[in-house]
Write a protein that holds these residues in place. Structure first.
Motif, PDB file in Angstrom:
ATOM      1  N   ALA A  56      53.307 109.273  31.016  1.00 25.81           N
ATOM      2  CA  ALA A  56      52.562 110.341  30.013  1.00 25.81           C
ATOM      3  C   ALA A  56      51.743 111.155  30.725  1.00 25.81           C
ATOM      4  CB  ALA A  56      51.826 109.558  28.818  1.00 25.81           C
ATOM      5  N   ASN A  57      51.670 112.553  30.442  1.00 22.93           N
ATOM      6  CA  ASN A  57      50.643 113.380  30.957  1.00 22.93           C
ATOM      7  C   ASN A  57      49.448 113.998  29.949  1.00 22.93           C
ATOM      8  OD1 ASN A  57      48.938 115.421  32.265  1.00 22.93           O
ATOM      9  ND2 ASN A  57      50.349 115.626  33.704  1.00 22.93           N
ATOM     10  N   LEU A  58      48.324 113.453  29.608  1.00 25.52           N
ATOM     11  CA  LEU A  58      47.432 113.823  28.793  1.00 25.52           C
ATOM     12  C   LEU A  58      46.556 114.997  28.958  1.00 25.52           C
ATOM     13  CD1 LEU A  58      46.321 110.433  27.425  1.00 25.52           C
ATOM     14  CD2 LEU A  58      48.581 111.477  26.707  1.00 25.52           C
ATOM     15  N   ALA A  59      46.685 115.516  30.002  1.00 21.58           N
ATOM     16  CA  ALA A  59      45.796 116.333  30.834  1.00 21.58           C
ATOM     17  C   ALA A  59      45.867 117.771  29.777  1.00 21.58           C
ATOM     18  CB  ALA A  59      45.990 116.798  32.218  1.00 21.58           C
ATOM     19  N   VAL A  60      44.860 118.504  29.713  1.00 23.77           N
ATOM     20  CA  VAL A  60      44.721 119.769  28.878  1.00 23.77           C
ATOM     21  C   VAL A  60      43.957 120.541  29.859  1.00 23.77           C
ATOM     22  CG1 VAL A  60      44.231 121.272  26.997  1.00 23.77           C
ATOM     23  CG2 VAL A  60      45.404 118.818  26.731  1.00 23.77           C
ATOM     24  N   ARG A  61      44.158 121.970  29.984  1.00 23.58           N
ATOM     25  CA  ARG A  61      43.328 122.822  30.957  1.00 23.58           C
ATOM     26  C   ARG A  61      42.166 123.276  30.271  1.00 23.58           C
ATOM     27  NH1 ARG A  61      47.981 127.477  30.252  1.00 23.58           N
ATOM     28  NH2 ARG A  61      49.069 125.751  30.504  1.00 23.58           N
ATOM     29  N   GLY A  62      41.034 123.331  30.943  1.00 22.20           N
ATOM     30  CA  GLY A  62      39.877 123.696  30.493  1.00 22.20           C
ATOM     31  C   GLY A  62      39.018 122.786  30.113  1.00 22.20           C
ATOM     32  N   LYS A  63      39.343 121.445  30.128  1.00 18.38           N
ATOM     33  CA  LYS A  63      38.619 120.289  29.437  1.00 18.38           C
ATOM     34  C   LYS A  63      37.427 119.781  30.389  1.00 18.38           C
ATOM     35  CE  LYS A  63      40.821 119.886  25.629  1.00 18.38           C
ATOM     36  NZ  LYS A  63      40.267 120.532  24.501  1.00 18.38           N
ATOM     37  N   LEU A  64      36.165 119.735  29.770  1.00 15.96           N
ATOM     38  CA  LEU A  64      35.068 119.261  30.609  1.00 15.96           C
ATOM     39  C   LEU A  64      35.324 117.506  30.469  1.00 15.96           C
ATOM     40  CD1 LEU A  64      32.463 121.282  28.656  1.00 15.96           C
ATOM     41  CD2 LEU A  64      33.386 121.747  30.958  1.00 15.96           C
ATOM     42  N   ILE A  65      34.375 117.143  31.223  1.00 15.77           N
ATOM     43  CA  ILE A  65      34.457 115.504  31.525  1.00 15.77           C
ATOM     44  C   ILE A  65      34.348 114.770  30.257  1.00 15.77           C
ATOM     45  CG2 ILE A  65      32.171 115.286  32.336  1.00 15.77           C
ATOM     46  CD1 ILE A  65      35.278 113.183  33.078  1.00 15.77           C
ATOM     47  N   ARG A  69      36.996 112.372  28.293  1.00 23.23           N
ATOM     48  CA  ARG A  69      36.426 111.020  27.756  1.00 23.23           C
ATOM     49  C   ARG A  69      36.982 110.883  26.250  1.00 23.23           C
ATOM     50  NH1 ARG A  69      31.397 108.694  26.594  1.00 23.23           N
ATOM     51  NH2 ARG A  69      31.022 110.354  25.798  1.00 23.23           N
ATOM     52  N   ASP A  70      36.543 111.702  25.508  1.00 22.92           N
ATOM     53  CA  ASP A  70      36.489 111.656  24.285  1.00 22.92           C
ATOM     54  C   ASP A  70      38.104 111.742  23.572  1.00 22.92           C
ATOM     55  OD1 ASP A  70      33.701 111.406  24.037  1.00 22.92           O
ATOM     56  OD2 ASP A  70      33.232 113.558  23.464  1.00 22.92           O
ATOM     57  N   GLU A  71      38.687 112.640  24.126  1.00 24.58           N
ATOM     58  CA  GLU A  71      39.971 113.035  23.756  1.00 24.58           C
ATOM     59  C   GLU A  71      41.236 112.301  24.274  1.00 24.58           C
ATOM     60  OE1 GLU A  71      40.119 117.309  23.894  1.00 24.58           O
ATOM     61  OE2 GLU A  71      38.158 117.661  23.001  1.00 24.58           O
ATOM     62  N   GLN A  72      41.158 111.955  25.594  1.00 22.47           N
ATOM     63  CA  GLN A  72      42.063 111.026  26.230  1.00 22.47           C
ATOM     64  C   GLN A  72      41.932 109.796  26.784  1.00 22.47           C
ATOM     65  OE1 GLN A  72      43.281 113.858  29.631  1.00 22.47           O
ATOM     66  NE2 GLN A  72      42.452 115.603  28.728  1.00 22.47           N
ATOM     67  N   LEU A  73      40.660 109.203  26.708  1.00 27.30           N
ATOM     68  CA  LEU A  73      40.799 107.955  27.532  1.00 27.30           C
ATOM     69  C   LEU A  73      41.298 106.777  26.500  1.00 27.30           C
ATOM     70  CD1 LEU A  73      39.548 106.772  29.904  1.00 27.30           C
ATOM     71  CD2 LEU A  73      39.276 109.183  29.794  1.00 27.30           C
ATOM     72  N   ASP A  74      40.779 106.987  25.166  1.00 26.99           N
ATOM     73  CA  ASP A  74      41.297 105.680  24.211  1.00 26.99           C
ATOM     74  C   ASP A  74      42.819 105.703  24.225  1.00 26.99           C
ATOM     75  OD1 ASP A  74      38.612 105.026  23.588  1.00 26.99           O
ATOM     76  OD2 ASP A  74      38.590 106.177  21.631  1.00 26.99           O
ATOM     77  N   ALA A  75      43.462 106.855  24.164  1.00 30.35           N
ATOM     78  CA  ALA A  75      44.741 107.174  24.241  1.00 30.35           C
ATOM     79  C   ALA A  75      45.386 106.280  25.519  1.00 30.35           C
ATOM     80  CB  ALA A  75      45.267 108.624  23.899  1.00 30.35           C
ATOM     81  N   ALA A  76      44.891 106.863  26.526  1.00 31.62           N
ATOM     82  CA  ALA A  76      45.361 106.283  28.132  1.00 31.62           C
ATOM     83  C   ALA A  76      45.108 104.885  28.038  1.00 31.62           C
ATOM     84  CB  ALA A  76      44.585 106.959  29.148  1.00 31.62           C
ATOM     85  N   ALA A  77      43.991 104.216  27.620  1.00 32.92           N
ATOM     86  CA  ALA A  77      43.842 102.973  27.852  1.00 32.92           C
ATOM     87  C   ALA A  77      44.756 101.995  26.661  1.00 32.92           C
ATOM     88  CB  ALA A  77      42.132 102.658  27.163  1.00 32.92           C
TER      89      ALA A  77
END
Length: 264
Positions: A56-65, A69-77
């Protein structure tokens, strides 16, 4: 900082981050996405592990840290992948008035959350922009502080690997960068992929740190023309987005939102 053996086989991989991890400015795939170093890593790991490898690649251009953390970490974990790459914070550093203490805290919290789930985590140091971009000296103190912080995390966590791009002078070469001067070229992505695999204990098929063959010299006219195109095509729109509070990733979904079988 590599103490992982090449015999370790990963059967699942999640990439988390911004445009760097999305793969901006690499080769275009048939579906319209960029290939990117993370896809290249997934391709190599899938070839090793055989059928059933998931990516899976959850990355989205332009995102701040904070957004990462808020939009990708829960899904990744929640995916529980054996391997996660985590890159972020440079978009914050590029903005005047960056709170580097906050950036480090959010990046560290993200890494700790992924490590707590049992994943091997790969992180990065930024390249040194001062060796190739005029006017970037103001960024160096924050970049060095981030570098020291990430390396400190790795010393405390045996499952955390660091890819040190800062210490690789090959990234001073403009041919490793797109014409926007912010995103890697296909050759840059190829080298980062090899660097990640090397950090995971894989033998490198070539020295990714080695310089490219000498480039033909550019005339002053050619260099001035390239600078004008960059100002008009890339820097101007970037400043415009900053002034209006917009991001290149606004409304854009993750590149590969689910942990699904990947065959490369």
């Amino acid at each position: 900082m590599t103490n992982q053996t090449a015999t370790t086989t990963y059967r699942s991989y999640v990439a988390v981050g911004d445009s760097f991890t999305e793969g901006m400015c690499d080769e275009l795939l048939p579906d319209g996405h960029y290939l990117g170093w993370a896809d290249r890593v997934a391709r190599a790991l899938a070839a090793e592990s055989g059928p059933g490898f998931r990516y899976a690649n959850l990355a989205v251009r332009g995102k701040l840290i904070g957004q990462i953390r808020d939009e990708q970490l829960d899904a990744a974990a929640a995916m529980g992948a054996e391997l996660v790459t985590l890159a972020g914070g440079l978009n914050d550093v590029l903005r005047p008035g960056c709170d580097i203490g906050l950036v480090k805290r959010l990046l560290g919290e993200s890494a700790e959350k992924l490590l707590a789930g049992g994943s091997t985590v790969v992180m990065f140091t930024s390249t040194d922009p001062t060796r190739r971009l005029g006017g970037s000296a103001r960024l160096l103190p924050a970049i060095l502080e981030m570098k020291a912080y990430v390396e400190g995390l790795a010393r405390r966590h045996p499952r955390l690997r660091v890819v040190d791009l800062f210490s690789a002078p090959c990234f001073d070469d403009r041919r490793l960068w797109d014409e926007d001067r912010l995103h890697l070229s296909p050759e840059g992505h190829r080298r980062v992929a090899v660097a990640v695999l090397e950090a995971l204990g894989r033998p490198a098929p070539f020295d990714w740190r080695a310089p490219l063959p000498p480039a033909p010299p550019r005339t002053r006219v050619a260099k001035a023309g390239a600078d004008l195109r960059w100002l008009r095509t890339h820097l101007g729109p970037w400043i415009g987005r900053r002034l209006t509070g917009r991001s290149s990733g606004d409304g854009r979904p993750p590149k590969r939102a689910e942990l699904l079988p990947y065959e490369g």
